[in-house]
Design a protein around this motif. Structure first.
Motif: not given
Length: 260
Positions: A184-189
């Protein structure tokens, strides 16, 4: 004793071993994050139907323990014209509405950090899909999570564990064990928008031709502090579906997320 029973006993032992690790009282208490997601679609013309989607999520991290519970589903109602002819030959046409598709999922996860890179987890998922002839599918089991990247903006991890799967497809019940792989991968701007992606692979330990794959990708953009737009694509693959169902199910959903 057959392999299925041995696997089930091993699963229960692993779960019993993991659970006490979650039982310690945490030192810090924080307010959980709670949100609901609502969406819908209306079609008129060649296809006359309306769909509604819903979701609920609660998650919290207390010291080294993190838990999350979420539920989601979709209901589609289709309108069709039906004609009734009376005994005297008079015809009456009316709109008939019926539910043509519905599915739902409830998922719970709890994990505890061992150190900065490792965590142990226990999760459970209950799923039902009327159109795919899945009366129910229940998946649960413990495992180990490896955090490759874990920062405020980027999270990337792998999970490996054992899962027990109970399901009923087309009125036929089954149980089997599987190895669970997930990334799982998550990127927060910077301004609160985020993208995420996950892929889960569940091959049976008894039959190499039998497996499940669950994938999801999504994007969310804030409108206000507590309101955001969300778009998700979900793909479910079942290598051995019921006779009248396809192996692959793809779903695209759009809606608004409300943070409570």
């Amino acid at each position: 004793m057959n392999y299925t029973r041995i696997s089930l006993i091993a699963l229960l032992i692993c779960s019993a071993t993991a659970l006490p690790l979650f039982a310690d009282e945490a030192e810090v208490k924080k307010t959980p994050d709670i949100s609901i997601t609502l969406g819908g679609a209306l079609n008129d013309g060649n296809t006359d139907n309306e769909s509604g989607t819903f979701g609920f999520e609660i998650k919290q991290k207390i010291d080294t323990i993190e838990y999350a519970v979420n539920a989601k589903g979709i209901i589609t109602r289709t309108t069709s014209e039906e004609t009734i002819t009376d005994a005297d030959g008079t015809k009456h046409t009316y709109d008939k509405k019926e539910t043509t598709a519905k599915n739902g999922e409830i998922k719970g996860d709890i994990s505890r950090d061992v150190n900065e890179k490792l965590a142990i987890y226990l999760n459970a998922t209950a799923f039902s899909d009327e159109m795919s002839d899945i009366d129910y599918r229940f998946v649960t089991g413990p495992g180990l999570a490896v955090k490759i990247v874990d920062t405020e903006t980027i999270k990337f991890a792998f999970e490996l564990g054992l899962a027990g799967i109970w399901e009923k497809q087309e009125r036929v019940s089954d149980y089997y064990t599987a190895i669970r792989y997930k990334e799982k991968f998550e990127y927060l701007f910077a301004k609160g928008a985020k993208i995420w992606q996950s892929c889960e692979y569940l091959p049976s330990t008894e039959d190499s031709d039998k497996y499940l794959i669950n994938g999801e990708i999504g994007i969310e953009s804030p409108i206000t502090e507590n309101l955001s737009l969300r778009l998700t694509a979900t793909d479910r693959y079942n290598s051995m579906p019921s006779d009248d169902s396809e192996k692959n199910d793809l779903s695209l959903k759009a809606g608004i997320r409300i943070k409570l």
